[in-house]
Write a protein that holds these residues in place. Structure first.
Motif, PDB file in Angstrom:
ATOM      1  N   VAL A  36       0.803  -1.273  -0.025  1.00  0.00           N
ATOM      2  CA  VAL A  36      -0.009  -0.015  -0.073  1.00  0.00           C
ATOM      3  C   VAL A  36       0.975   1.225   0.040  1.00  0.00           C
ATOM      4  O   VAL A  36       0.545   2.248  -0.631  1.00  0.00           O
ATOM      5  N   TYR A  37       1.833   1.251   0.880  1.00  0.00           N
ATOM      6  CA  TYR A  37       2.822   2.294   1.073  1.00  0.00           C
ATOM      7  C   TYR A  37       3.385   2.664  -0.438  1.00  0.00           C
ATOM      8  O   TYR A  37       3.596   3.720  -0.780  1.00  0.00           O
ATOM      9  N   TYR A  38       3.751   1.541  -0.991  1.00  0.00           N
ATOM     10  CA  TYR A  38       4.434   1.755  -2.242  1.00  0.00           C
ATOM     11  C   TYR A  38       3.679   2.172  -3.465  1.00  0.00           C
ATOM     12  O   TYR A  38       3.985   3.268  -4.079  1.00  0.00           O
ATOM     13  N   SER A  39       2.178   1.822  -3.387  1.00  0.00           N
ATOM     14  CA  SER A  39       1.419   2.218  -4.448  1.00  0.00           C
ATOM     15  C   SER A  39       0.993   3.799  -4.269  1.00  0.00           C
ATOM     16  O   SER A  39       0.672   4.657  -4.949  1.00  0.00           O
ATOM     17  N   LEU A  40       1.297   4.323  -2.937  1.00  0.00           N
ATOM     18  CA  LEU A  40       0.966   5.797  -2.619  1.00  0.00           C
ATOM     19  C   LEU A  40       2.201   6.541  -2.754  1.00  0.00           C
ATOM     20  O   LEU A  40       2.094   7.786  -2.311  1.00  0.00           O
ATOM     21  N   HIS A  41       3.226   6.007  -3.215  1.00  0.00           N
ATOM     22  CA  HIS A  41       4.543   6.685  -3.353  1.00  0.00           C
ATOM     23  C   HIS A  41       5.191   7.031  -2.121  1.00  0.00           C
ATOM     24  O   HIS A  41       5.897   7.990  -2.203  1.00  0.00           O
ATOM     25  N   MET A  42       4.936   6.080  -0.963  1.00  0.00           N
ATOM     26  CA  MET A  42       5.643   6.697   0.121  1.00  0.00           C
ATOM     27  C   MET A  42       6.749   5.454   0.408  1.00  0.00           C
ATOM     28  O   MET A  42       6.638   4.529   0.952  1.00  0.00           O
ATOM     29  N   TYR A  43       7.763   5.694  -0.382  1.00  0.00           N
ATOM     30  CA  TYR A  43       8.790   4.606  -0.829  1.00  0.00           C
ATOM     31  C   TYR A  43       9.509   4.325   0.618  1.00  0.00           C
ATOM     32  O   TYR A  43       9.967   3.110   0.731  1.00  0.00           O
ATOM     33  N   GLU A  44       9.924   5.370   1.331  1.00  0.00           N
ATOM     34  CA  GLU A  44      10.740   4.936   2.776  1.00  0.00           C
ATOM     35  C   GLU A  44       9.770   4.033   3.625  1.00  0.00           C
ATOM     36  O   GLU A  44      10.607   3.295   4.256  1.00  0.00           O
ATOM     37  N   MET A  45       8.696   4.522   3.578  1.00  0.00           N
ATOM     38  CA  MET A  45       7.514   3.776   4.627  1.00  0.00           C
ATOM     39  C   MET A  45       7.506   2.190   3.782  1.00  0.00           C
ATOM     40  O   MET A  45       7.470   1.282   4.753  1.00  0.00           O
ATOM     41  N   ALA A  46       7.620   2.144   2.614  1.00  0.00           N
ATOM     42  CA  ALA A  46       7.526   0.877   2.087  1.00  0.00           C
ATOM     43  C   ALA A  46       8.659  -0.054   2.256  1.00  0.00           C
ATOM     44  O   ALA A  46       8.664  -0.932   2.686  1.00  0.00           O
ATOM     45  N   GLU A  47       9.624   0.909   2.228  1.00  0.00           N
ATOM     46  CA  GLU A  47      10.843  -0.095   2.353  1.00  0.00           C
ATOM     47  C   GLU A  47      11.143  -0.449   3.768  1.00  0.00           C
ATOM     48  O   GLU A  47      11.378  -1.800   4.153  1.00  0.00           O
ATOM     49  N   ASP A  48      10.489   0.286   4.807  1.00  0.00           N
ATOM     50  CA  ASP A  48      10.589  -0.109   6.290  1.00  0.00           C
ATOM     51  C   ASP A  48       9.645  -1.333   6.580  1.00  0.00           C
ATOM     52  O   ASP A  48      10.173  -2.305   7.315  1.00  0.00           O
ATOM     53  N   CYS A  49       8.471  -1.247   5.886  1.00  0.00           N
ATOM     54  CA  CYS A  49       7.546  -2.427   6.021  1.00  0.00           C
ATOM     55  C   CYS A  49       8.100  -3.591   5.401  1.00  0.00           C
ATOM     56  O   CYS A  49       7.894  -4.577   5.991  1.00  0.00           O
ATOM     57  N   TYR A  50       8.944  -3.582   4.103  1.00  0.00           N
ATOM     58  CA  TYR A  50       9.401  -4.729   3.821  1.00  0.00           C
ATOM     59  C   TYR A  50      10.493  -5.394   4.501  1.00  0.00           C
ATOM     60  O   TYR A  50      10.523  -6.561   4.863  1.00  0.00           O
ATOM     61  N   LEU A  51      11.285  -4.265   5.223  1.00  0.00           N
ATOM     62  CA  LEU A  51      12.423  -5.183   6.075  1.00  0.00           C
ATOM     63  C   LEU A  51      11.690  -5.666   7.253  1.00  0.00           C
ATOM     64  O   LEU A  51      12.230  -6.607   7.848  1.00  0.00           O
ATOM     65  N   LYS A  52      10.675  -5.057   7.728  1.00  0.00           N
ATOM     66  CA  LYS A  52      10.224  -5.577   9.045  1.00  0.00           C
ATOM     67  C   LYS A  52       9.395  -7.133   8.373  1.00  0.00           C
ATOM     68  O   LYS A  52       9.553  -8.091   9.492  1.00  0.00           O
TER      69      LYS A  52
END
Length: 149
Positions: A36-52
């Protein structure tokens, strides 16, 4: 970005915590949140969630399915870091982790795809114009924090 789109992330984040206690559901929830973060262009949040999601995986790979998951998520992180966050050095680290998982998996086609991407990143102007960023520290912590590839 509209106010409604900005409020989606925090609402989804709150829903993740209802899964505490079931690690697999928590992993799935963080993976979906990253998407969802990736699709919203919130890439740093997406990265953090993928790492989680990766930190919630078992410390040792127990099956080819897990190795494939690592390979795909680290590949996605490499793509995200290179193309959206414009950090060639951190992208390289993610691609190397994806390659390690692909080697364990024994998937030669996936290995070739990742090696081609690594070659492209290292030949890019971005590689020569940037220095290693902060996400490499998270990648090192994650890979050194009990995850065995």
């Amino acid at each position: 970005m509209s106010e409604m789109m900005q409020s989606v992330g925090p609402r989804i984040s709150l829903s993740v915590f209802q899964f505490l206690g079931d690690q697999k559901q928590e992993l799935v929830a963080f993976h979906r949140l990253a998407t969802v973060y990736y699709s919203l262009h919130m890439y740093e949040m997406a990265e953090d969630c993928y790492l989680k999601t990766l930190s919630l995986c078992p410390p040792w790979l127990q099956s080819p399915k897990e190795a494939l998951y690592y390979a795909k998520v680290y590949y996605r992180l490499g793509q995200l870091t290179f193309y959206q966050l414009k950090d060639a050095h951190d992208a390289t680290e993610y691609f190397l982790l994806a390659l390690a998982a692909a080697v364990l998996l024994g998937d030669e086609e996936l290995q070739a795809t990742i090696r081609n991407r690594l070659d492209s990143v290292c030949r890019s102007p971005l590689w020569h114009s940037s220095t290693s960023g902060c996400s490499s520290e998270r990648a090192r912590w994650l890979s050194g924090g009990g995850l065995a590839l």
